[in-house]
Design an enzyme around this catalytic site. Structure first.
Site, mmCIF file in Angstrom:
data_model
loop_
_atom_site.group_PDB
_atom_site.id
_atom_site.type_symbol
_atom_site.label_atom_id
_atom_site.label_comp_id
_atom_site.label_asym_id
_atom_site.label_seq_id
_atom_site.Cartn_x
_atom_site.Cartn_y
_atom_site.Cartn_z
ATOM 1 N N CYS A 98 -26.369 -61.994 20.707
ATOM 2 C CA CYS A 98 -26.851 -61.334 19.485
ATOM 3 C C CYS A 98 -28.255 -60.794 19.635
ATOM 4 C CB CYS A 98 -26.767 -62.301 18.312
ATOM 5 S SG CYS A 98 -25.145 -62.280 17.529
ATOM 6 N N ASP A 154 -22.651 -66.863 8.000
ATOM 7 C CA ASP A 154 -22.949 -67.485 9.288
ATOM 8 C C ASP A 154 -24.251 -66.879 9.808
ATOM 9 O OD1 ASP A 154 -21.672 -65.021 9.723
ATOM 10 O OD2 ASP A 154 -20.967 -65.611 11.707
#
Length: 724
Positions: free
Chosen positions: A405, A609
């Protein structure tokens, strides 16, 4: 532009022994184009056995004698598979890794060492432990020492095996115990009539050293079984022991018996070129090998000396060149630790002893370890001399762009583009861009739809697939939906057909297991070749009442199910600055599903999340959607091991600056405040729950082994986040 060299051969190193560690270092200096190098080892480190007695005696910290295989593999451009090899099929050319499955190879090498477990002794597994693996032994020993120091006295200890390893460990433990208690009772047990592994003059000096250390020696003592009270001899006598360690010589790994390889006393037969007899694609080195052309005792010096020959012969086998022989020396210098900082040396039967030998041994050992601790810096490619305006600013300090990410487009750019998209106004699209997943109405059934993909941050495609699958499932779980169907999208680096099949098989096997366990099914997908491994999944899920980000209420308790800091650790690992243990522990957490956590948190008012935009960014999204503020208790947050230290040292993920500007915080200070903006991969679920339900939900999460914490609360007022 130079064409990308396709991968065409798999070289698999089984075990992280001294020879393989040296091969990896040498390989890094001159990699062979077209080869995918894999190291299989149970754990992120490999101990240097020469310093083990010094560690047990208290002269070295554990990290000083451990080769960091995660860092070494990164340096060598190798993939590290964390697992224990349990089978090998030389005909199919596969090695089976516990918890991972079969890994195929074109050329492989065995360097798996020996075992000091004594399974033939009844009661050994229940009441004793081997000196290897180091982790288990060292941890149990430290616990024993702490108990002795707290009580002022120590229970008796027994060491099985009167060879060099046994006498070193017996004296090392006796020395360590004398530092915390006046009474240290250590017994060394040998089945033969005398100590083994040395000449007579050296043996006499060892006997004197054992006596000086207060170690009781039993020779001619055959053990019938290990009891809770200590080893019971065949004579019926029990030698009292509350801590029994096996160091009785070199025993082969038992699974080698099932391989069909040629063995001598359980060790793999190799010829002068280190090839396994009868095989032209399999090598063996170190203590697991038996050199039929020049039999030698089991000693690390031979593994170290064999490493250059093994390296050259692996390259030769992969390129079709001639192999060269290994000629081991006839004898070697034995350096035996004597508990305190003193040592005994023997070569050709002649002994020397004294503190100066310890200093010499210490220099030799530290010099060897320095090869792996002081790895040469691999400079990034030089920037172009002439480039368009802005290129220098984008390149920054030249550090590699993060994967996972950390490589995402910044939150500001993404939200601006999504906000500008025209809407078709479909009645069956209940909610589009902005939540964790889109919500669709399919014939009266609510379905969520999401997609995610990640640039690989580990060279292990199976582990990468598992983490990516769990990362993608996070959007479905956070909306309270049941995963349904999956499309896979895989970009492989350029490789031949054989390696494509092997890699895709590992990816789909690992991902399929995750999705099946979650109740979903892979129904198709797409694959292509590119410059690097990238894995993505598009998922659907079914839900009666989706949990949205807009349901948060002032006063709601905020619960987070996982630690923070993965982006910083991954950035540090790419730069060779993270500890392998910290990296591996983090990856193990990231690879664990969160279905149970999502089920427990189903009563949440709002949930998301925590991924690329960090805790601050995703909490800000909850605040904006719910029209509330939030308060975070910095001291309540959990962090992955090593993350705080790395953040304090200035390590930042590529996405950090964009995250910081998108979600500014009030009173976010120190490394804890910094890591609120750290991009997470497969991060935790962040839930806003009714305050009167928070304690019960946390208790249930903890009962299921989920390290969730209450990190703060939602507040009245404008969307902003303050830290306390």
């Amino acid at each position: 532009m130079q064409p990308q060299i396709p991968l065409t051969r798999d070289l698999v190193l089984i075990g992280g022994g001294h020879s393989h560690a040296l091969v990896l270092r040498k390989w890094a200096m001159r990699p062979l184009p077209g080869v995918r190098l894999t190291l299989i080892n149970p754990g992120p480190t490999a101990p240097y056995s020469g310093m083990l007695p010094g560690h047990i005696a208290g002269h070295y910290r554990q990290e000083e004698l451990e080769i960091d295989l995660v860092r070494l593999a990164r340096f060598a451009g190798a993939r590290l598979i964390d697992g224990r090899a349990v089978a090998l099929d030389p005909e199919a050319k596969t090695v089976t890794v516990e918890g991972h499955g079969a890994i195929e190879y074109d050329v492989a090498s065995l360097d798996i060492g020996i075992t000091t477990d004594l399974p033939q002794l009844r009661g050994f597994a229940e009441h004793a432990l081997g000196a290897k693996p180091l982790d288990t032994y060292a941890a149990r020993w430290q616990d024993f020492l702490r108990t002795a120091e707290a009580s002022g006295e120590a229970d008796p200890i027994a060491v099985i095996g009167g060879g060099v390893a046994g006498v070193e460990l017996a004296m090392a433990m006796a020395h360590a115990l004398r530092r915390v208690t006046e009474k240290a009772r250590v017994t060394l047990i040998e089945a033969h009539d005398q100590l083994t592994g040395t000449g007579e003059e050296t043996r006499q000096r060892i006997l004197a050293a054992l006596n000086e250390n207060g170690v009781t020696l039993w020779t001619g003592a055959e053990i019938a079984e290990i009891t809770k009270d200590g080893p019971r001899l065949r004579t019926g006598e029990i030698i009292p022991s509350a801590f029994t360690v096996g160091a009785a010589g070199a025993l082969p790994q038992p699974w080698l018996q099932q391989t069909g390889l040629p063995l001598t006393d359980g060790f793999v037969n190799v010829g002068a070129t280190l090839l396994v007899e009868g095989h032209d694609d399999l090598f063996a080195v170190g203590d697991c090998a038996h050199m039929t052309h020049a039999p030698r005792p089991k000693a690390g010096v031979y593994a170290v000396r064999a490493a250059p020959v093994l390296h050259d012969n692996l390259r030769a086998a992969l390129t079709g060149q001639a192999l060269r022989p290994f000629h081991p020396q006839k004898d070697y210098l034995k350096l035996i630790s004597l508990g305190e900082k003193s040592a005994l040396a023997e070569k050709y039967g002649r002994p020397w002893s004294g503190p100066w030998l310890w200093r010499w041994k210490d220099r030799i050992d530290r010099k060897f370890m320095l090869k792996f601790q002081d790895l040469p810096a691999m400079d990034p490619p030089a920037p172009p001399r002439v480039a368009a305006l802005g290129v220098a600013e984008e390149l920054g300090d030249g550090q590699p762009v993060c994967a996972g990410c950390g490589s995402k487009v910044g939150p500001g750019a993404l939200s601006d583009v999504l906000a500008a998209l025209p809407q078709a106004g479909r009645d069956d699209v209940l909610r589009g861009a902005g939540d964790d997943a889109a919500t669709l109405d399919i014939g009266g059934v609510k379905q969520v739809l999401t997609t995610d993909h990640l640039r690989a941050f580990t060279e292990d495609p199976a582990l990468m697939a598992r983490i990516t699958a769990i990362h993608a499932l996070g959007d479905v779980w956070s909306m309270g939906a049941a995963p349904q169907a999956v499309l896979a999208n895989v970009i492989l680096p350029r490789m031949n057909d054989t390696l494509q099949r092997r890699t895709l098989a590992e990816i789909m096997r690992a991902a399929g297991e995750v999705f099946r366990d979650a109740g979903a099914e892979i129904v198709g997908g797409h694959s292509t070749l590119g410059s690097e491994l990238t894995i993505g999944f598009t998922l659907t899920g079914l839900t009666g009442n989706p949990i949205q980000q807009s349901g948060g209420r002032p006063g709601d308790a905020l619960i987070l199910t996982r630690p923070l800091g993965s982006g910083t650790i991954l950035a540090a690992e790419m730069q060779g600055k993270a500890k392998g243990r910290d990296v591996m522990r983090m990856l193990q957490v990231m690879a664990q599903p969160q279905a149970k956590a999502a089920e427990i948190l189903r009563p949440a008012h709002a949930m998301t999340d925590v991924t690329g935009f960090g805790l601050a960014g995703h909490l800000m999204a909850l605040c904006k959607a719910s029209d509330t503020g939030a308060e975070i208790k910095l001291e309540s947050l959990l962090f992955y091991d090593g993350a705080l230290e790395l953040a304090e040292a200035g390590i930042r993920s590529s996405l950090y600056d964009a995250n910081l500007s998108h979600a500014p915080l009030i009173n976010a200070t120190g490394p804890r405040g910094i890591l609120l903006h750290d991009p997470q991969t497969a991060g935790g679920l962040l839930a806003a729950v009714a305050p009167d339900k928070a304690d019960a939900l946390l208790a249930k999460l903890h009962e299921n082994g989920i390290p969730a914490v209450r990190i703060g609360r939602m507040t009245e007022g404008a969307p902003m986040i303050s830290c306390v």
